[in-house]
Design a protein around this motif. Structure first.
Motif, PDB file in Angstrom:
ATOM      1  N   MET A 212       0.791  -1.222   0.000  1.00  0.00           N
ATOM      2  CA  MET A 212       0.000   0.000   0.000  1.00  0.00           C
ATOM      3  C   MET A 212       0.827   1.277   0.000  1.00  0.00           C
ATOM      4  N   CYS A 213       2.144   1.195   0.157  1.00  0.00           N
ATOM      5  CA  CYS A 213       2.926   2.399   0.427  1.00  0.00           C
ATOM      6  C   CYS A 213       2.924   3.398  -0.723  1.00  0.00           C
ATOM      7  N   SER A 214       2.698   2.948  -1.957  1.00  0.00           N
ATOM      8  CA  SER A 214       2.690   3.872  -3.096  1.00  0.00           C
ATOM      9  C   SER A 214       1.285   4.248  -3.539  1.00  0.00           C
ATOM     10  N   VAL A 215       0.275   3.762  -2.853  1.00  0.00           N
ATOM     11  CA  VAL A 215      -1.113   4.031  -3.223  1.00  0.00           C
ATOM     12  C   VAL A 215      -1.505   5.421  -2.736  1.00  0.00           C
ATOM     13  N   TRP A 216      -2.198   6.170  -3.586  1.00  0.00           N
ATOM     14  CA  TRP A 216      -2.569   7.546  -3.265  1.00  0.00           C
ATOM     15  C   TRP A 216      -3.364   7.629  -1.971  1.00  0.00           C
ATOM     16  N   TYR A 217      -4.273   6.704  -1.743  1.00  0.00           N
ATOM     17  CA  TYR A 217      -5.106   6.743  -0.540  1.00  0.00           C
ATOM     18  C   TYR A 217      -4.246   6.603   0.716  1.00  0.00           C
ATOM     19  N   MET A 218      -3.227   5.763   0.632  1.00  0.00           N
ATOM     20  CA  MET A 218      -2.363   5.566   1.789  1.00  0.00           C
ATOM     21  C   MET A 218      -1.520   6.807   2.046  1.00  0.00           C
ATOM     22  N   GLN A 219      -1.147   7.509   1.003  1.00  0.00           N
ATOM     23  CA  GLN A 219      -0.383   8.738   1.180  1.00  0.00           C
ATOM     24  C   GLN A 219      -1.226   9.813   1.869  1.00  0.00           C
ATOM     25  N   LEU A 220      -2.531   9.765   1.676  1.00  0.00           N
ATOM     26  CA  LEU A 220      -3.422  10.672   2.399  1.00  0.00           C
ATOM     27  C   LEU A 220      -3.646  10.229   3.842  1.00  0.00           C
ATOM     28  N   ALA A 221      -3.565   8.927   4.077  1.00  0.00           N
ATOM     29  CA  ALA A 221      -4.041   8.376   5.343  1.00  0.00           C
ATOM     30  C   ALA A 221      -2.953   8.120   6.368  1.00  0.00           C
ATOM     31  N   TRP A 222      -1.669   8.150   5.974  1.00  0.00           N
ATOM     32  CA  TRP A 222      -0.637   7.614   6.853  1.00  0.00           C
ATOM     33  C   TRP A 222      -0.560   8.333   8.201  1.00  0.00           C
TER      34      TRP A 222
END
Length: 672
Positions: free
Chosen positions: A597-607
């Motif tokens: 998930m580390c490169s997924v846009w949603y994860m970049q918003l959620a971390w």
């Protein structure tokens, strides 16, 4: 026994149908016309949370107190929730946001792109797929032009023109949904019982519908002062976002975000990726993280930070490793991740195979809601229906049809696994293989193949954002949690009920969507784009249905700055190493799902929100143990519902302003 017998009651079915229709009718208006914060948009949909909260608190609470025999039982509430959840796979990115424009978008672009009419004509696609002929002046047909603008008040919506083309697209969608719902039944036992995945969102849903103690109106969560305090605080904090826009001189904005971009504007910090310097706190994600295993939540935010920092140090300007390379690595990780999940469950798949061929062994599980034999037949029927539609009706090359169906199922399978492990409410694992296909010669495709792949990529692979597989599995698990041993005859009516809910929801949402398109020229918000559903009607069709086939027709794909196959191999290799380390060493901190998930846009918003939830849980367990952890649960549930209520409240306020003819502002609390 009475509560169990009443789980699938007439009143539960009627309430579930009414709630499902409400969801699918309101969602297109909110998403396209109002252009507000998505009220579905996640695997803990705000509209479902809000409606179920209203039923539990405003209807069932007083009934439990004053007329307990009339109150809805936990099993009935779980059935209502399961119906509401499965309906959420229809109105937005789960299906109709992408599918509704398909009968008109190609015709529209045939009038806008000079090269496209010839390419589209040579595809020789079935005419029944389109409202008007996509060539020969079809773009000027009133049914097309008014879809992208609006009808006059004295003009009628051309319902009849849509029946045949929409039915043709929905035939494929029906096979697609059949396969996903059957797959939910096949996967559920393996993931829930054999592997004991945590399903954090199911935990929340079960707490919502749990029964109160005898003589009390509400269960333990809603009787907690911590729940109400957290809910009110989050509601007030997020409401300042809306109030400060309408009354900037009177209401200050309480910040629940930070942006250090201006502070970190010098070298070397300026090269750091933007999502590391600016974040918004999403209380839903923070709250759900409290119910996620600490190693999992650490893996999620830790992998994002580790990869981002490593990328910043090694290649700060992305000149050595272009951004596209990370998409290739993620695709490789998806393949290896899915292979690992299948390997872990190999005994379960063999059991299903034995059930399918009629040779089960003593001790084999039989399936909780439908038999494994019936579920497997339904799954194969859905897969066969998708292949038959692509090959026999649409004329797709058989090899590409197989790839399309496989990748669609893979997108939903991997997304379902991620949600089951992590509880990520906002997530989609993108597995489109256009980056691989474009490494080959365009001669392996026909333009028709390119068109159909484009439809599958943005229409059905991207639908994993709101997948019927995930919603179906979560609904069934919620029922099983609050009513674990209902009589077999009653339980086996659940899946047919969910199937009927999908049919009703699709028909109701299609009608509501067409009304929005034909009666509203542009979104009501002043910051929106010029057309309704701009991605579904314009951006995605242009990219996948126009540009991609034209590239195939010209015989050349855009050059890629990286070697796709090398980076695909890197993703596979890293994922395999993480899987081996995780299975062999219990103390290994980084689980495979984090790298996935580390490169997924949603994860970049959620971390950052996940980091806060993880940190709170670690500190509470460290200093208060399990006792304090359980006592604090209502607080984090209150955060989640506070954000859901804020979303619903500001939708109601916006609709009231629209009805009064007032100007509205875009108020968004959740990732779009």
């Amino acid at each position: 026994m009475e509560p169990r017998q009443r789980s699938l009651s007439i009143r539960a079915v009627l309430v579930g149908v009414a709630l499902s229709v409400l969801i699918v009718v309101v969602t297109p208006y909110n998403d396209y016309v109002v252009d507000g914060s998505f009220i579905v948009g996640s695997y803990f949909p705000p509209i479902v949370a809000l409606c179920m909260l209203a039923i539990v608190l405003l209807v069932n609470g007083p009934l439990h107190k004053f007329a307990p025999r009339l109150a809805l039982m936990p099993g009935e509430l779980a059935v209502i929730m399961a119906m509401a959840l499965i309906s959420c796979s229809i109105p937005s990115q789960g299906l109709l946001r992408q599918i509704m424009p398909l009968p008109v978008a190609p015709t529209k672009f045939a009038g806008d792109v000079s090269e496209y009419p010839r390419v589209l004509r040579e595809m020789n696609l079935p005419p029944s797929l389109f409202v008007a002929k996509p060539v020969e002046g079809g773009a000027n047909d009133p049914a097309i032009t008014s879809f992208y603008s609006r009808l006059r008040d004295d003009e009628a919506i051309p319902w009849g023109r849509w029946i045949k083309p929409l039915s043709m697209w929905l035939l494929f969608s029906a096979a697609f949904l059949t396969a996903l719902l059957a797959l939910a039944c096949l996967l559920r036992f393996q993931w829930t019982v054999n592997e004991r995945l945590p399903f954090p969102i199911v935990q929340l849903q079960s707490m919502l519908v749990a029964a109160p103690e005898p003589g009390r109106a509400f269960n333990g969560v809603f009787s907690s002062h911590g729940f109400w305090t957290a809910m009110v605080v989050v509601l007030l904090v997020e409401s300042t976002l809306g109030l400060s826009q309408y009354f900037p001189n009177y209401v200050p904005l309480i910040p629940f975000k930070f942006d250090l971009t201006a502070v970190l504007a010098d070298e070397p910090w300026v090269q750091m990726q933007g999502f590391m310097k600016a974040q918004t706190i999403y209380f839903t994600l923070l709250g759900v993280s409290y119910f996620t295993q600490t190693r999992t939540s650490f893996s999620l935010w830790g992998s994002v930070v580790i990869v981002a920092v490593a990328r910043w140090i090694v290649d700060p300007t992305s000149t050595r490793i272009p951004a596209e390379a990370y998409n290739d690595q993620q695709l490789g990780a998806v393949f290896a991740f899915a292979a690992g999940v299948l390997w872990i469950g190999r005994a379960h798949w063999m059991m299903i195979l034995r059930a399918l061929v009629g040779r089960p062994r003593a001790g084999d599980a039989q399936g909780g809601f439908v038999s494994y034999r019936l579920a497997a037949i339904a799954f194969l029927t859905g897969v066969g229906g998708m292949l038959a539609w692509l090959i026999l009706f649409a004329g797709c090359s058989p090899w590409l049809a197989g790839v399309i169906v496989l990748m669609i199922l893979l997108a939903h399978f991997v997304t379902a696994r991620v949600v089951a492990e992590t509880g990520l409410a906002f997530v989609r694992v993108s597995v489109g293989i256009n980056q691989l296909l474009t490494t080959f010669s365009p001669k392996i495709f026909s333009t028709r193949d390119a068109f159909l792949y484009g439809v599958s990529h943005y229409g059905y692979m991207q639908a994993a954002r709101e997948s019927a597989l995930v919603f179906g599995m979560h609904g069934l698990n919620t029922i099983d949690t609050v009513d674990p041993q209902p009589p077999g005859e009653r339980r086996r009516g659940i899946v047919p009920l969910l199937t009927a809910t999908l049919v009703i929801a699709t028909l109701a949402c299609a009608a509501a969507s067409l009304w929005c398109y034909y009666r509203h020229a542009i979104p009501l918000s002043d910051s929106a784009s010029g057309v309704l559903n701009v991605y579904g009607t314009t951006h995605w069709p242009k990219t996948y249905l126009v540009d991609f086939p034209i590239q195939v027709d010209r015989g050349i794909f855009p050059s890629r700055p990286q070697n796709t196959w090398i980076h695909l191999g890197i993703g596979i290799g890293v994922m395999l190493v993480l899987q081996v380390l995780t299975m062999r060493y219990a103390a290994w901190p980084l689980m495979p799902v984090g790298f996935l998930m580390c490169s997924v846009w949603y994860m970049q918003l959620a971390w950052f929100s996940i980091l806060l939830g993880w940190l709170a849980k670690v500190l509470i367990l460290r200093f208060g143990g399990a006792t304090l952890f359980n006592r604090m649960k209502p607080i984090f549930i209150g955060m989640i519902f506070g954000e859901a209520i804020a979303t619903g409240l500001w939708l109601i306020i916006t609709l009231a302003l629209v009805a009064g003819g007032h100007e509205i502002k875009v108020i968004r609390f959740l990732p779009q």
